[in-house]
Design an enzyme around this catalytic site. Sequence first.
Site, mmCIF file in Angstrom:
data_model
loop_
_atom_site.group_PDB
_atom_site.id
_atom_site.type_symbol
_atom_site.label_atom_id
_atom_site.label_comp_id
_atom_site.label_asym_id
_atom_site.label_seq_id
_atom_site.Cartn_x
_atom_site.Cartn_y
_atom_site.Cartn_z
ATOM 1 C CG ASP A 68 -2.078 -0.989 1.059
ATOM 2 O OD1 ASP A 68 -2.213 -1.578 -0.030
ATOM 3 O OD2 ASP A 68 -2.839 -1.167 2.030
ATOM 4 N N GLY A 69 1.979 1.235 0.726
ATOM 5 C CA GLY A 69 2.840 2.414 0.767
ATOM 6 C C GLY A 69 3.387 2.773 -0.592
ATOM 7 C CD GLN A 242 4.155 7.053 0.894
ATOM 8 O OE1 GLN A 242 3.911 7.776 -0.069
ATOM 9 N NE2 GLN A 242 4.191 5.741 0.809
#
Length: 285
Positions: A68-69, A242
Site C-alpha cells: 500500500d505504501g 510519507q
Amino acid sequence: MSRVAIVCKPRKEGLTALLDDLIGWLRKRGYEPLLDHEGGAYTTAAPAVDRDELPSYSPVLVIMLGGDGTLLSVARIFAAKGTPILSVNLGFLGFLTEVRLADLFATLDSWCAGCHKTDERAMLHAELWRGGERHSGYEALNEIVVSKGDIARMGEFAVELDGKKVARFRADGVIVSTPTGSTAYTLAANGPILTPDVDAMVVTPICPHLLTLRPIVVRGDASLTVRVEGIPNLALLTVDGQVAVELQLGDELRCHKSSYTVKLVRLSENGFFEVLRTKLSWGEL
C-alpha cells in the site's frame, strides 16, 4: 509503441524472475516496459529511470509491484496524468493493492481485452497557509494529518467547515481523510469505514482530551480548515504518512477534494468488501 511503467517496492525477494517474466509478457503483446530504478536494480531487461520521471513518458498503464505504501507514492506521482494503475500486492496488508500476484497476468489479459473494471478513488488536495500566504500544496490518496511533535503533551487545534467554526480542542492531532483513507490511520483512531464511492471526507481527532469529541463525516465538496493554535514544541503535517513538513503556530491547512482521481485496475467490483473480510474479519461470524 505504447509504454507500460513498472514500479517496484525495493528489497523484495523473487523480483528478478517476476520482472523478467512480466517484461517478456508485455513485449510479446506490443508494449514497451519502462522500469523505475528500484526495479532496474533487479534486471537489465528494460530501461530504468527515476520514478518521478515516469509520467513524462506517458505510459498507458502503471504496474505497481509492492504494498500500500508504494501505491500511495505512485498515486501522487501520476495524479495529474490520470494513468490507470494495476496494483499487485507484494506487501503485508494490502488494503489498496487488492490484485494478488497469482492474478497478475489474468488481470493484464483482462486489461488488454478491455474487460477490466476501473475503481476510481477520490484524492484530497491540501494547501498550507502561513502568515496569510500560500506556502505549499499537496495531493493525498489516504489522508492529511496535522499532529503534535514528539513530546508527550497535547496540541491545540481548531477546525472550520466552509469558513464556520466546528470545534477547538486539545488532542494529539487531527486527521482529514478520503473514503479510501478511512481504512488507514483514521480506522486506527476509531474513525468510521466509508466505501470508496462515498462522496465525503472524514475528520478524526487523534487521542482527544474530551471523550465526547468524535470523528465526523462531511460533504465531499466541503472546504475544511485545520489551524494550529497551540503546540508544546513542534507540529507536523504529514501526507499519506510519507511526506513530512514542520508547522508553526498559526499555520492553516486548507483541505478540499482534489481535481485528480486515482484509477485502479481490478478484475471484479467486490474487492473492497473481500479485503475487509480477509484482512479485518469484518462481517464474519
